[in-house]
Design a protein around this motif. Structure first.
Motif, mmCIF file in Angstrom:
data_model
loop_
_atom_site.group_PDB
_atom_site.id
_atom_site.type_symbol
_atom_site.label_atom_id
_atom_site.label_comp_id
_atom_site.label_asym_id
_atom_site.label_seq_id
_atom_site.Cartn_x
_atom_site.Cartn_y
_atom_site.Cartn_z
ATOM 1 N N SER A 3 0.900 -1.185 0.083
ATOM 2 C CA SER A 3 -0.001 -0.125 0.075
ATOM 3 C C SER A 3 0.869 1.343 0.165
ATOM 4 N N LYS A 4 2.083 1.133 -0.054
ATOM 5 C CA LYS A 4 3.037 2.146 0.073
ATOM 6 C C LYS A 4 3.190 2.883 -1.377
ATOM 7 N N PRO A 5 3.096 4.226 -1.328
ATOM 8 C CA PRO A 5 3.236 4.688 -2.661
ATOM 9 C C PRO A 5 4.873 4.574 -3.444
ATOM 10 N N ASP A 6 5.035 4.327 -4.491
ATOM 11 C CA ASP A 6 6.398 4.089 -5.064
ATOM 12 C C ASP A 6 7.002 5.580 -5.239
ATOM 13 N N ILE A 7 8.137 5.599 -4.805
ATOM 14 C CA ILE A 7 8.938 6.860 -4.856
ATOM 15 C C ILE A 7 10.231 6.577 -5.599
ATOM 16 N N ASP A 8 10.584 7.490 -6.495
ATOM 17 C CA ASP A 8 11.515 7.239 -7.380
ATOM 18 C C ASP A 8 12.864 7.219 -6.658
ATOM 19 N N PRO A 9 13.648 6.304 -6.718
ATOM 20 C CA PRO A 9 14.825 6.214 -5.898
ATOM 21 C C PRO A 9 15.973 7.404 -5.865
ATOM 22 N N GLU A 10 15.987 7.952 -7.125
ATOM 23 C CA GLU A 10 16.871 9.042 -7.116
ATOM 24 C C GLU A 10 16.067 10.156 -6.137
ATOM 25 N N LEU A 11 15.029 10.529 -6.387
ATOM 26 C CA LEU A 11 14.037 11.335 -5.736
ATOM 27 C C LEU A 11 14.237 11.183 -4.119
ATOM 28 N N GLY A 12 13.971 9.799 -3.629
ATOM 29 C CA GLY A 12 14.074 9.557 -2.400
ATOM 30 C C GLY A 12 15.615 9.837 -1.606
ATOM 31 N N ALA A 13 16.649 9.642 -2.582
ATOM 32 C CA ALA A 13 17.907 9.775 -2.067
ATOM 33 C C ALA A 13 18.073 11.203 -1.861
ATOM 34 N N VAL A 14 17.772 11.977 -2.822
ATOM 35 C CA VAL A 14 17.601 13.501 -2.712
ATOM 36 C C VAL A 14 16.834 14.049 -1.245
ATOM 37 N N LEU A 15 15.878 13.622 -1.170
ATOM 38 C CA LEU A 15 14.872 13.973 -0.222
ATOM 39 C C LEU A 15 15.808 13.623 1.257
ATOM 40 N N ARG A 16 16.379 12.270 1.091
ATOM 41 C CA ARG A 16 17.102 11.867 2.414
ATOM 42 C C ARG A 16 18.214 12.604 2.720
ATOM 43 N N ASP A 17 19.015 13.191 1.787
ATOM 44 C CA ASP A 17 20.259 13.813 1.797
ATOM 45 C C ASP A 17 19.788 15.006 2.481
ATOM 46 N N SER A 18 18.740 15.673 1.942
ATOM 47 C CA SER A 18 18.441 17.087 2.077
ATOM 48 C C SER A 18 17.976 17.123 3.786
ATOM 49 N N ILE A 19 17.050 16.145 3.985
ATOM 50 C CA ILE A 19 16.606 16.340 5.411
ATOM 51 C C ILE A 19 17.640 15.923 6.370
ATOM 52 N N LEU A 20 18.743 15.029 6.227
ATOM 53 C CA LEU A 20 19.690 14.737 7.008
ATOM 54 C C LEU A 20 20.604 16.259 6.909
ATOM 55 N N ALA A 21 20.797 16.821 6.060
ATOM 56 C CA ALA A 21 21.426 18.101 6.037
ATOM 57 C C ALA A 21 20.967 19.137 6.643
ATOM 58 N N HIS A 22 19.622 19.273 6.479
ATOM 59 C CA HIS A 22 18.653 20.515 7.019
ATOM 60 C C HIS A 22 17.609 19.790 7.755
ATOM 61 N N PRO A 23 17.795 19.180 8.757
ATOM 62 C CA PRO A 23 16.365 18.957 9.771
ATOM 63 C C PRO A 23 15.673 19.783 10.014
#
Length: 239
Positions: A3-23
């Motif tokens: 039931s989880k929506p699919d997220i583009d791996p590259e977009l997910g990596a960008v979001l993860r890096d952004s959140i870790l860099a600027h929580p």
């Protein structure tokens, strides 16, 4: 099926890096935090009570109320400061004239404009007749009334207790005080004036077309201060 929506791996990596860099970006965004909390509540299911979430919701409500109070206090402080500056400018203008006629002329002109009112009149109690040449010459600003009028106008009776300033809305402003502007005046401030021992009292009348400019709920400290300065200035002219 997941039931989880699919997220583009590259977009997910960008979001993860952004959140870790600027929580702090996530933590400071109220809408994002609310969405995360809601998603977490759905993941827990309906048979689990999230006490932490309830506590956070209550704290959030208190914070919203505190922020509203803070904004209200700041707005009131700025309004009071603006009003104080306005009164100070008007008082400085009162001190400029070197003759009484200019003093009264400025009262109905630049002083009234500085204070943001549509009409300003000096009301003096006197036993003399209105055919005095000074009264006729300054008729646009000066109003002469019989003794006892000020107390009656303040409270509706001559033996009313003394109040220096009253603010009120008016349905029908008296024409003999406001002249041709009477039909437009919707609120007024009445400032009682004491000219010293042995002299009849007076009144400074401020009229406005805005029915909300002078209402009883407003503070009168600044107007009382203005009245105190004005009556002391008048004593100099009357001496």
């Amino acid at each position: 099926m997941s039931s989880k929506p699919d997220i583009d791996p590259e977009l997910g990596a960008v979001l993860r890096d952004s959140i870790l860099a600027h929580p702090d970006v996530i933590l400071d965004d109220k809408d994002v935090m609310q969405a995360l909390i809601t998603a977490n509540d759905k993941a827990l299911g309906t048979n689990i009570v999230d006490l932490r979430g309830i506590a956070m919701a209550r704290l959030e409500g208190r914070l919203d109320r505190l922020e509203d109070t803070h904004r209200t206090v700041i707005a009131a402080a700025y309004e009071n400061l603006a009003g104080t500056n306005q009164i100070h400018r008007a008082i400085l203008r009162l001190m400029d004239p070197v003759d009484f006629e200019t003093f009264l002329t400025d009262l109905g002109g630049e002083v009234a404009d500085t204070m943001g009112v549509d009409a300003m009149h000096l009301v003096l109690e006197t036993a003399q007749q209105e055919d005095d040449p000074t009264v006729q010459r300054l008729g646009d600003v000066l109003r002469v009334v019989e003794p006892g009028f000020v107390a009656a106008y303040f409270e509706g009776q001559r033996n009313s207790p003394a109040r220096q300033v009253i603010l009120r809305q008016v349905d029908e402003a008296p024409e003999f005080l406001y002249g041709e502007k009477a039909d437009w005046i919707q609120s007024e401030a009445c400032l009682r004036l004491d000219f010293g021992p042995g002299r009849l009292p007076g009144m400074l009348l401020l009229g406005s077309e805005d029915p909300q400019q002078f209402i009883p709920q407003h503070g009168t400290d600044l107007l009382a201060f203005f009245a105190g300065v004005f009556e002391r200035t008048m004593r100099r002219w009357l001496s």
